[in-house]
Design an enzyme around this catalytic site. Structure first.
Site, PDB file in Angstrom:
ATOM      1  CD  GLU A 209      -2.932  -1.116   0.293  1.00 49.01           C
ATOM      2  OE1 GLU A 209      -3.383   0.072   0.004  1.00 49.01           O
ATOM      3  OE2 GLU A 209      -3.783  -2.081   0.080  1.00 49.01           O
ATOM      4  CB  CYS A 243      -1.411   7.514   1.608  1.00 46.88           C
ATOM      5  SG  CYS A 243      -2.976   6.881   2.171  1.00 46.88           S
TER       6      CYS A 243
HETATM    7  P1  NAD Z   1       8.234   4.287   4.978  1.00 46.54           P
HETATM    8  O1  NAD Z   1       8.437   3.740   3.973  1.00 46.54           O
HETATM    9  O2  NAD Z   1       9.422   5.432   5.500  1.00 46.54           O
HETATM   10  O3  NAD Z   1       8.040   3.535   6.416  1.00 46.54           O
HETATM   11  C1  NAD Z   1       7.018   2.519   6.476  1.00 46.54           C
HETATM   12  C2  NAD Z   1       7.528   1.296   7.279  1.00 46.54           C
HETATM   13  O4  NAD Z   1       8.676   0.652   6.809  1.00 46.54           O
HETATM   14  C3  NAD Z   1       8.071   1.935   8.742  1.00 46.54           C
HETATM   15  O5  NAD Z   1       7.325   0.906   9.712  1.00 46.54           O
HETATM   16  C4  NAD Z   1       9.338   1.887   8.670  1.00 46.54           C
HETATM   17  O6  NAD Z   1       9.854   1.458   9.858  1.00 46.54           O
HETATM   18  C5  NAD Z   1       9.638   0.690   7.832  1.00 46.54           C
HETATM   19  N1  NAD Z   1      11.026   1.127   6.746  1.00 46.54           N
HETATM   20  C6  NAD Z   1      11.344   2.138   6.538  1.00 46.54           C
HETATM   21  N2  NAD Z   1      12.431   2.049   5.714  1.00 46.54           N
HETATM   22  C7  NAD Z   1      13.070   0.874   5.808  1.00 46.54           C
HETATM   23  C8  NAD Z   1      13.858  -0.088   5.402  1.00 46.54           C
HETATM   24  N3  NAD Z   1      14.908   0.346   4.533  1.00 46.54           N
HETATM   25  N4  NAD Z   1      13.830  -1.378   5.714  1.00 46.54           N
HETATM   26  C9  NAD Z   1      13.087  -2.114   6.335  1.00 46.54           C
HETATM   27  N5  NAD Z   1      11.820  -1.153   6.777  1.00 46.54           N
HETATM   28  C10 NAD Z   1      11.886   0.231   6.639  1.00 46.54           C
HETATM   29  O7  NAD Z   1       6.948   5.221   4.995  1.00 46.54           O
HETATM   30  P2  NAD Z   1       6.540   6.491   5.869  1.00 46.54           P
HETATM   31  O8  NAD Z   1       7.353   7.537   5.865  1.00 46.54           O
HETATM   32  O9  NAD Z   1       6.300   5.883   7.276  1.00 46.54           O
HETATM   33  O10 NAD Z   1       5.108   6.707   5.101  1.00 46.54           O
HETATM   34  C11 NAD Z   1       4.967   7.666   4.159  1.00 46.54           C
HETATM   35  C12 NAD Z   1       4.579   6.789   2.769  1.00 46.54           C
HETATM   36  O11 NAD Z   1       3.532   6.093   2.946  1.00 46.54           O
HETATM   37  C13 NAD Z   1       3.876   7.781   1.645  1.00 46.54           C
HETATM   38  O12 NAD Z   1       4.659   7.465   0.496  1.00 46.54           O
HETATM   39  C14 NAD Z   1       2.693   7.502   1.686  1.00 46.54           C
HETATM   40  O13 NAD Z   1       1.872   7.913   0.565  1.00 46.54           O
HETATM   41  C15 NAD Z   1       2.686   6.113   1.975  1.00 46.54           C
HETATM   42  N6  NAD Z   1       1.061   5.744   2.750  1.00 46.54           N
HETATM   43  C16 NAD Z   1       0.301   4.893   1.984  1.00 46.54           C
HETATM   44  C17 NAD Z   1      -0.709   4.382   2.386  1.00 46.54           C
HETATM   45  C18 NAD Z   1      -1.589   3.620   1.802  1.00 46.54           C
HETATM   46  O14 NAD Z   1      -2.579   3.004   2.184  1.00 46.54           O
HETATM   47  N7  NAD Z   1      -1.549   3.429   0.441  1.00 46.54           N
HETATM   48  C19 NAD Z   1      -1.106   5.083   3.828  1.00 46.54           C
HETATM   49  C20 NAD Z   1      -0.315   5.796   4.290  1.00 46.54           C
HETATM   50  C21 NAD Z   1       0.827   6.288   3.767  1.00 46.54           C
END
Ligand code: NAD
Length: 468
Positions: A209, A243
């Protein structure tokens, strides 16, 4: 760093015991999840206020109440959705009965982001439990208060059914090295690639997502004042960190001018003339994101708003008139900035949208049937909404998910149940009469004719193929 293997082993042990399969267990977990949310709603709301400055009403609408409604919807319909579905058996296999059944996958890993830290972890949890799985939850480290509140109460209300592993990249990396039966990830594209690569090692199916830029197109046939209020609500809810928020607006210049005025009025109506004093307006999650949003605004032309305070991480609802090439148009904004972009009309808007990655959502504000149809037929996006942003999430019958760069797979309601289940094909054939003799070797001319007919390739078929 928290050791992650014991949590996964506990989840695996309970799943392997078979205890999670009965409908009664599943309903009990969903009820327990709802009870936890009801009994600790104040604590969860306080945690969300501490992490993101969310108003308790917004937390109820978009987080706590949202998950409770999702769990209730699953509880209400689960028995019916789990019923085996009979499938027609072709002549070649008759007499026999065929059906499909939704069966659990096993141990599911749910990785959540920080922007709706409760909803985006617990709504997938509800679906995974309804499907009879056990779950390992990895909340975002950037919403520490909400993460701690969930880690405190989930083991009490869902003992064994769900394990919470708090932490950041090291913990997630350690989790991803282990084998799961499904990984459900919500977040950005960079981390999604890490997840997908790790999943490939174990051939684990994934749901991604993701985000991206969700456009809104507005034309002169719509009610501009009402459209502006809906767009301002969708964009500036949770200080723009949503998002599915409209990321930018496309409209003809003669629509953009009055729309800009209406947006200013709408922002005032929602958050007052000074949003830093509004309890209904959220805060930017951390200093890094605050600096990123400030740089995007400063790299473009601000026509309204732009006020900010780094200490409290307040960033006012801001309208921009970007020039081509401004960074703000090159990446997902994920903050309270709304660029207004002039286009000649709907064809140019569609061209621009199709030039970019497939959006998570596309919003069209128009009363013109031809325009609505043009967007429906000539674009691709996770969702398409007419005259309202973001509200499709609140319709549990609609699958929620992206397409292409905005994600793969979908969930909510029955779609969650299906995402977290394997639809198993089952066939039960009787020994009498033994019709399979007809297709066993040795092959004869008669058998050849029969098999041709069964495959729909007999004499009649050859006649149908002849050109008329
Ligand atoms: P992110 O990808 O930085 O983090 C999401 C999760 O992944 C966190 O739990 C984090 O600890 C983990 N993570 C991050 N980098 C990682 C790595 N290198 N290795 C392993 N795990 C890792 O995202 P965010 O900043 O928390 O959220 C923002 C993004 O999420 C935006 O792009 C937004 O559009 C998207 N989003 C999508 C939805 C949806 O339902 N489609 C909803 C909310 C947010």
């Amino acid at each position: 760093m928290q050791t992650v293997a014991p949590a996964v082993a506990r989840a695996r042990e309970l799943y392997d015991s078979g205890a999670t399969r009965p409908l009664a267990w599943r309903l009990e977990q969903l009820g327990s999840l709802r009870r936890m949310l009801a009994e600790h709603r104040t604590e969860f709301a306080d945690a969300l206020a501490s992490d993101l400055g969310k108003h308790a009403t917004e937390s109820l609408l978009t987080e706590i109440g949202f998950v409770s409604a999702e769990a209730a919807h699953l509880e209400k319909n689960l028995e019916a959705w789990l019923r085996p579905r009979p499938v027609a058996v072709p002549l070649a296999v008759q007499p026999a009965k065929a059906w499909t059944e939704l069966t659990p996958l096993g141990v599911v890993l749910v990785i959540g982001p920080w922007n709706y830290p409760l909803q985006l972890l617990l709504a997938p949890l509800a679906g995974a439990l309804a499907a009879g799985n056990t779950v390992v939850l990895k909340p975002s480290e950037h919403a520490p208060a909400t993460s701690a509140a969930m880690a405190r109460w989930i083991p009490e209300y869902l003992p064994g059914a769900a394990e919470v592993v708090q932490g950041g990249i090291p913990e997630t990396t350690a989790l991803l090295a282990l084998r799961f039966d499904h990984i459900f990830f919500t977040g950005g594209q960079a981390a999604a690639k890490v997840v997908l690569r790790a999943a490939a090692e174990h051939l684990t199916p994934v749901t991604l997502e993701l985000g991206g830029k969700s456009p809104a197109y507005v034309d002169s046939t719509t009610d501009l004042a009402k459209a502006a209020k809906r767009l301002a609500w969708g964009r500036f809810m949770n200080a723009g960190q949503t998002c599915v928020a409209p990321d930018y607006i496309l409209a003809a210049e003669d629509v953009l001018v009055p729309l800009e005025r209406e947006l200013v009025t709408a922002i005032g109506a929602l958050f007052g003339t000074d949003s830093s004093r509004s309890e209904s307006y959220g805060r930017i999650v951390n200093d890094r994101h605050f600096a990123r949003i400030a740089a995007l605004a400063d790299g473009s032309t601000v026509v309204h708003g732009g006020e900010r305070d780094a200490a409290s991480r307040h960033f006012a609802p801001t309208l921009l008139r970007p020039a081509p090439g401004d960074t703000v148009m090159g990446e997902e904004i994920f903050g309270p900035l709304l660029p207004l972009v002039p286009v000649a009309g709907r064809d140019e808007a569609i061209r621009m949208i199709n030039d970019g990655a497939k959006p998570l959502a596309l919003y069209v504000f128009s009363n013109d049937a031809g325009t609505r149809r043009a967007f429906a037929e000539r674009t691709s996006s996770g969702a398409l909404c007419f005259d309202v942003p973001a509200a499709h999430l609140m319709v549990p019958g609609l699958p929620f998910g992206g397409v292409g760069g905005s994600g793969m797979g979908a969930y909510h309601g029955e779609h969650s149940l299906r995402t977290f289940s394997h639809e198993r094909s089952t066939l039960a054939k009787t020994f009498r009469p033994e019709t399979l003799e007809l297709i066993y070797p040795p092959y004869t001319k008669t058998k050849h004719r029969i098999i041709s007919a069964l495959a729909g390739m007999g004499a009649g078929f050859r006649k149908r193929l002849r050109p008329r």
